[in-house]
Design an enzyme around this catalytic site. Structure first.
Site, mmCIF file in Angstrom:
data_model
loop_
_atom_site.group_PDB
_atom_site.id
_atom_site.type_symbol
_atom_site.label_atom_id
_atom_site.label_comp_id
_atom_site.label_asym_id
_atom_site.label_seq_id
_atom_site.Cartn_x
_atom_site.Cartn_y
_atom_site.Cartn_z
ATOM 1 N N ASN A 62 5.378 6.645 -5.073
ATOM 2 C CA ASN A 62 4.482 7.023 -6.033
ATOM 3 C C ASN A 62 5.628 7.458 -6.767
ATOM 4 O O ASN A 62 6.985 7.189 -6.513
ATOM 5 C CB ASN A 62 4.331 8.746 -5.391
ATOM 6 C CG ASN A 62 4.761 9.583 -4.852
ATOM 7 O OD1 ASN A 62 5.783 8.948 -3.953
ATOM 8 N ND2 ASN A 62 4.197 10.454 -4.853
ATOM 9 N N GLU A 64 6.280 9.584 -10.735
ATOM 10 C CA GLU A 64 6.042 10.392 -11.215
ATOM 11 C C GLU A 64 6.056 10.414 -12.404
ATOM 12 O O GLU A 64 7.041 9.392 -13.218
ATOM 13 C CB GLU A 64 6.178 11.533 -10.603
ATOM 14 C CG GLU A 64 5.219 12.335 -9.552
ATOM 15 C CD GLU A 64 5.740 13.021 -8.589
ATOM 16 O OE1 GLU A 64 6.119 14.030 -9.102
ATOM 17 O OE2 GLU A 64 4.918 13.974 -7.923
ATOM 18 N N CYS A 73 -0.116 6.539 -7.185
ATOM 19 C CA CYS A 73 -0.135 6.980 -6.216
ATOM 20 C C CYS A 73 0.707 5.715 -5.689
ATOM 21 O O CYS A 73 0.920 4.267 -5.906
ATOM 22 C CB CYS A 73 -1.391 7.403 -5.517
ATOM 23 S SG CYS A 73 -1.985 9.048 -6.281
ATOM 24 N N GLU A 75 -0.541 3.921 -3.108
ATOM 25 C CA GLU A 75 -0.635 3.251 -2.463
ATOM 26 C C GLU A 75 -1.933 2.540 -3.838
ATOM 27 O O GLU A 75 -1.402 0.880 -3.355
ATOM 28 C CB GLU A 75 -2.309 3.837 -2.281
ATOM 29 C CG GLU A 75 -2.327 4.548 -1.391
ATOM 30 C CD GLU A 75 -1.686 6.604 -1.253
ATOM 31 O OE1 GLU A 75 -1.163 6.286 -2.099
ATOM 32 O OE2 GLU A 75 -2.521 7.011 -0.673
ATOM 33 N N CYS A 112 -5.678 9.574 -2.138
ATOM 34 C CA CYS A 112 -6.719 10.685 -3.236
ATOM 35 C C CYS A 112 -8.507 9.314 -3.363
ATOM 36 O O CYS A 112 -7.847 8.308 -3.228
ATOM 37 C CB CYS A 112 -6.368 10.454 -4.361
ATOM 38 S SG CYS A 112 -5.557 9.559 -5.276
ATOM 39 N N CYS A 115 -7.157 6.662 -5.146
ATOM 40 C CA CYS A 115 -6.967 5.372 -4.662
ATOM 41 C C CYS A 115 -7.695 4.149 -3.334
ATOM 42 O O CYS A 115 -7.679 3.243 -3.226
ATOM 43 C CB CYS A 115 -5.644 5.525 -3.820
ATOM 44 S SG CYS A 115 -4.107 6.076 -4.751
HETATM 45 N N1 THU Z 1 -0.228 10.812 -3.808
HETATM 46 C C1 THU Z 1 -0.134 10.068 -3.313
HETATM 47 O O1 THU Z 1 0.657 9.144 -3.705
HETATM 48 N N2 THU Z 1 -0.691 8.524 -2.833
HETATM 49 C C2 THU Z 1 -2.133 10.415 -2.887
HETATM 50 O O2 THU Z 1 -2.526 9.229 -1.961
HETATM 51 C C3 THU Z 1 -2.012 11.407 -2.512
HETATM 52 C C4 THU Z 1 -1.175 11.996 -3.821
HETATM 53 C C5 THU Z 1 0.890 11.233 -4.552
HETATM 54 C C6 THU Z 1 0.884 11.183 -6.660
HETATM 55 C C7 THU Z 1 1.681 13.080 -6.714
HETATM 56 O O3 THU Z 1 3.224 12.169 -7.141
HETATM 57 C C8 THU Z 1 2.267 13.104 -5.476
HETATM 58 O O4 THU Z 1 1.681 12.551 -4.688
HETATM 59 C C9 THU Z 1 1.767 14.862 -5.273
HETATM 60 O O5 THU Z 1 -0.072 14.796 -5.671
#
Ligand code: THU
Length: 161
Positions: A62, A64, A73, A75, A112, A115
């Site tokens: 991920n 940000e 994310c 994925e 999520c 994804c």
């Molecule tokens: N996140 C992912 O990378 N994958 C997911 O399926 C759920 C959430 C990340 C997004 C964000 O950077 C952090 O987790 C908190 O939500």
């Protein structure tokens, strides 16, 4: 009126060593990928590793951003990399793992909604199943394909109907 039931099943493994060797390796790749996350806001570091049918593996994490919705994310990162660099390769599995406070989460982290939608589209695009392996310290969850993550989904065919 009809009542329709959609069933999904998944497997739960109590220990990483219960998985076949190639899947254990893929889980370690996902954990390693998580340490490459850029997550200064949530401090929740997620890694995804994708296994292709030729045995090669790619990783994503991920990423940000101070403008929160601009982030990606793990994925989505790995899928974008796979599709843009290896459009002709078929993936057979994706493993996902997350570090919270620097440690692997106890529970597996489910992808999520966004994804799930992207995983589903990739499975349909390549025309074969992609196994989903969700890693936690206490258990590992395995789904035989991405479609089971998303019943009653919206796909390309809806745009054409
Ligand atoms: N996140 C992912 O990378 N994958 C997911 O399926 C759920 C959430 C990340 C997004 C964000 O950077 C952090 O987790 C908190 O939500």
């Amino acid at each position: 009126m009809k009542e329709i039931e959609i069933k999904m099943t998944y497997r739960e493994y109590p220990d990483l060593h219960d998985l076949p060797e190639d899947e254990q390796m893929l889980v370690s790749e996902a954990v390693a990928a998580a340490s490459g996350a850029y997550a200064p806001y949530s401090r929740f570091m997620v890694g995804a590793a994708m296994l292709f049918n030729d045995g090669s593996v790619i990783r994503g994490a991920n990423v940000e951003n101070a403008a929160y919705p601009s982030g990606s994310c793990a994925e989505k990162t790995v899928l974008s990399y796979a599709i843009s660099n290896y459009p002709g390769k078929k993936s057979v599995a994706i493993a996902i793992a997350a570090l919270s406070g620097g440690k692997l989460t106890r529970e597996p982290v489910p992808p999520c909604g966004n994804c799930r939608q992207m995983l589903l589209e990739e499975e349909k695009r390549q025309g074969s199943e992609i196994k989903v392996i969700l890693t936690g310290k206490d258990k590992i969850i395995e789904l035989k394909n991405c479609e089971s993550l998303m019943p009653l989904h919206f796909t390309k065919s809806n745009l054409e109907s």
